[in-house]
Write a protein that holds these residues in place. Sequence first.
Motif, PDB file in Angstrom:
ATOM      1  N   ALA A  93      10.873   9.741 -11.580  1.00 28.73           N
ATOM      2  CA  ALA A  93      11.977  10.010 -10.703  1.00 28.73           C
ATOM      3  C   ALA A  93      11.606   9.387  -9.440  1.00 28.73           C
ATOM      4  CB  ALA A  93      11.729  12.042 -10.086  1.00 28.73           C
ATOM      5  N   GLU A  94      10.918   9.363  -8.650  1.00 28.57           N
ATOM      6  CA  GLU A  94      10.214   8.520  -7.370  1.00 28.57           C
ATOM      7  C   GLU A  94      10.370   7.143  -7.769  1.00 28.57           C
ATOM      8  OE1 GLU A  94       7.765  10.027  -9.354  1.00 28.57           O
ATOM      9  OE2 GLU A  94       7.940  12.297  -8.837  1.00 28.57           O
ATOM     10  N   GLY A  95      10.274   6.572  -8.881  1.00 25.42           N
ATOM     11  CA  GLY A  95      10.903   5.254  -8.618  1.00 25.42           C
ATOM     12  C   GLY A  95       9.264   4.669  -8.023  1.00 25.42           C
ATOM     13  N   GLY A  96       9.607   3.166  -7.928  1.00 26.08           N
ATOM     14  CA  GLY A  96       9.013   2.441  -7.215  1.00 26.08           C
ATOM     15  C   GLY A  96       7.676   1.716  -8.197  1.00 26.08           C
ATOM     16  N   LEU A  97       6.820   0.780  -7.914  1.00 29.01           N
ATOM     17  CA  LEU A  97       5.910   0.228  -8.135  1.00 29.01           C
ATOM     18  C   LEU A  97       4.980   0.659  -8.215  1.00 29.01           C
ATOM     19  CD1 LEU A  97       5.971  -3.417  -9.905  1.00 29.01           C
ATOM     20  CD2 LEU A  97       5.244  -4.133  -7.185  1.00 29.01           C
ATOM     21  N   ALA A  98       4.200   0.152  -9.778  1.00 27.27           N
ATOM     22  CA  ALA A  98       2.819   0.699  -9.752  1.00 27.27           C
ATOM     23  C   ALA A  98       2.269  -0.669  -9.578  1.00 27.27           C
ATOM     24  CB  ALA A  98       2.448   1.954 -10.782  1.00 27.27           C
ATOM     25  N   LEU A  99       0.692  -0.268  -8.555  1.00 28.72           N
ATOM     26  CA  LEU A  99       0.296  -1.980  -8.552  1.00 28.72           C
ATOM     27  C   LEU A  99      -0.936  -1.213  -8.625  1.00 28.72           C
ATOM     28  CD1 LEU A  99       0.257  -4.825  -8.424  1.00 28.72           C
ATOM     29  CD2 LEU A  99      -0.045  -4.541  -6.025  1.00 28.72           C
ATOM     30  N   ARG A 100      -1.855  -1.685  -9.033  1.00 27.65           N
ATOM     31  CA  ARG A 100      -3.509  -1.586  -8.850  1.00 27.65           C
ATOM     32  C   ARG A 100      -3.908  -2.352  -8.008  1.00 27.65           C
ATOM     33  NH1 ARG A 100      -8.212  -0.162 -10.363  1.00 27.65           N
ATOM     34  NH2 ARG A 100      -9.410  -1.322 -11.956  1.00 27.65           N
ATOM     35  N   ASP A 158       7.372   1.154  -2.785  1.00 27.72           N
ATOM     36  CA  ASP A 158       9.132   1.263  -2.809  1.00 27.72           C
ATOM     37  C   ASP A 158       9.368   0.089  -2.648  1.00 27.72           C
ATOM     38  OD1 ASP A 158      11.437   1.233  -2.074  1.00 27.72           O
ATOM     39  OD2 ASP A 158      11.413   2.769  -1.128  1.00 27.72           O
ATOM     40  N   LEU A 159       9.723  -0.685  -3.940  1.00 26.17           N
ATOM     41  CA  LEU A 159      10.575  -2.479  -3.399  1.00 26.17           C
ATOM     42  C   LEU A 159      11.802  -2.424  -2.159  1.00 26.17           C
ATOM     43  CD1 LEU A 159      10.465  -2.794  -7.333  1.00 26.17           C
ATOM     44  CD2 LEU A 159       8.648  -3.848  -5.248  1.00 26.17           C
ATOM     45  N   ASP A 160      12.394  -1.863  -1.558  1.00 19.27           N
ATOM     46  CA  ASP A 160      13.041  -1.346  -1.188  1.00 19.27           C
ATOM     47  C   ASP A 160      12.797  -1.666   0.490  1.00 19.27           C
ATOM     48  OD1 ASP A 160      15.669  -1.319  -2.829  1.00 19.27           O
ATOM     49  OD2 ASP A 160      15.753   0.615  -2.847  1.00 19.27           O
ATOM     50  N   ARG A 161      11.533  -1.515   0.447  1.00 16.75           N
ATOM     51  CA  ARG A 161      11.041  -1.511   2.124  1.00 16.75           C
ATOM     52  C   ARG A 161       9.968  -2.655   1.977  1.00 16.75           C
ATOM     53  NH1 ARG A 161      10.704   4.695   3.502  1.00 16.75           N
ATOM     54  NH2 ARG A 161      12.941   5.086   3.125  1.00 16.75           N
ATOM     55  N   VAL A 162       9.088  -2.843   0.924  1.00 21.14           N
ATOM     56  CA  VAL A 162       7.925  -3.764   1.386  1.00 21.14           C
ATOM     57  C   VAL A 162       8.245  -4.552   1.926  1.00 21.14           C
ATOM     58  CG1 VAL A 162       7.873  -4.148  -1.283  1.00 21.14           C
ATOM     59  CG2 VAL A 162       6.106  -4.332   0.266  1.00 21.14           C
ATOM     60  N   ASP A 163       7.745  -5.721   2.554  1.00 18.59           N
ATOM     61  CA  ASP A 163       7.396  -7.049   2.541  1.00 18.59           C
ATOM     62  C   ASP A 163       7.448  -7.893   1.075  1.00 18.59           C
ATOM     63  OD1 ASP A 163       7.499  -9.319   5.131  1.00 18.59           O
ATOM     64  OD2 ASP A 163       5.323  -9.531   4.655  1.00 18.59           O
ATOM     65  N   ALA A 164       8.252  -8.952   1.636  1.00 16.58           N
ATOM     66  CA  ALA A 164       7.436  -9.840   0.235  1.00 16.58           C
ATOM     67  C   ALA A 164       6.770 -10.440   0.479  1.00 16.58           C
ATOM     68  CB  ALA A 164       9.177 -11.417  -0.020  1.00 16.58           C
ATOM     69  N   GLU A 165       5.677 -10.727   1.450  1.00 17.64           N
ATOM     70  CA  GLU A 165       4.772 -11.446   1.178  1.00 17.64           C
ATOM     71  C   GLU A 165       4.021 -10.625   1.356  1.00 17.64           C
ATOM     72  OE1 GLU A 165       2.255 -13.777   5.416  1.00 17.64           O
ATOM     73  OE2 GLU A 165       4.083 -14.446   5.573  1.00 17.64           O
ATOM     74  N   GLN A 166       3.183  -9.271   2.037  1.00 14.20           N
ATOM     75  CA  GLN A 166       2.290  -8.784   1.495  1.00 14.20           C
ATOM     76  C   GLN A 166       2.270  -8.018   0.412  1.00 14.20           C
ATOM     77  OE1 GLN A 166       3.323  -4.568   3.226  1.00 14.20           O
ATOM     78  NE2 GLN A 166       0.658  -4.331   3.567  1.00 14.20           N
ATOM     79  N   LEU A 167       3.632  -7.983  -0.260  1.00 11.52           N
ATOM     80  CA  LEU A 167       3.289  -7.895  -1.409  1.00 11.52           C
ATOM     81  C   LEU A 167       3.373  -8.915  -2.495  1.00 11.52           C
ATOM     82  CD1 LEU A 167       4.597  -5.637  -4.578  1.00 11.52           C
ATOM     83  CD2 LEU A 167       6.774  -7.280  -4.419  1.00 11.52           C
TER      84      LEU A 167
END
Length: 117
Positions: free
Chosen positions: A43-50, A82-91
């Motif tokens: 439900a909370e969605g998002g990317l889980a990242l190590r 949250d992929l809608d809010r994260v900066d591409a460079e930081q990701l």
Amino acid sequence: MSLTWENVVRIATELPEVAESTSYRTPALKAAGKSFARLRTEAEGGLALRCEMVEKQALLASGDPAFYTTPHYDGYPYILIDLDRVDAEQLGELLDAAWWLVAPAKLRRERELRGSQ
């Protein structure tokens, strides 16, 4: 600009031996067979990242709404993004750091010798 799973895959597959896969029946990324990212369908969605726990704590403390956790991930070295809010460079930087955490030592050494691509 909102990022998509396709953007995450494009960024991550520039790293050595990264392949798109599945984990818990959801899209995932693995480095030499070891999982480091997964697209959550919960439900909370998002990317889980190590990540390292210290990095997780710093990201959560920053107050940036792109980073969060849930009780399920408390105490585990994964940050939710949250992929809608994260900066591409930081990701990109976070994906690179996650790769370094799971890649086999031989692969890390090879990358260091090549100049960290």
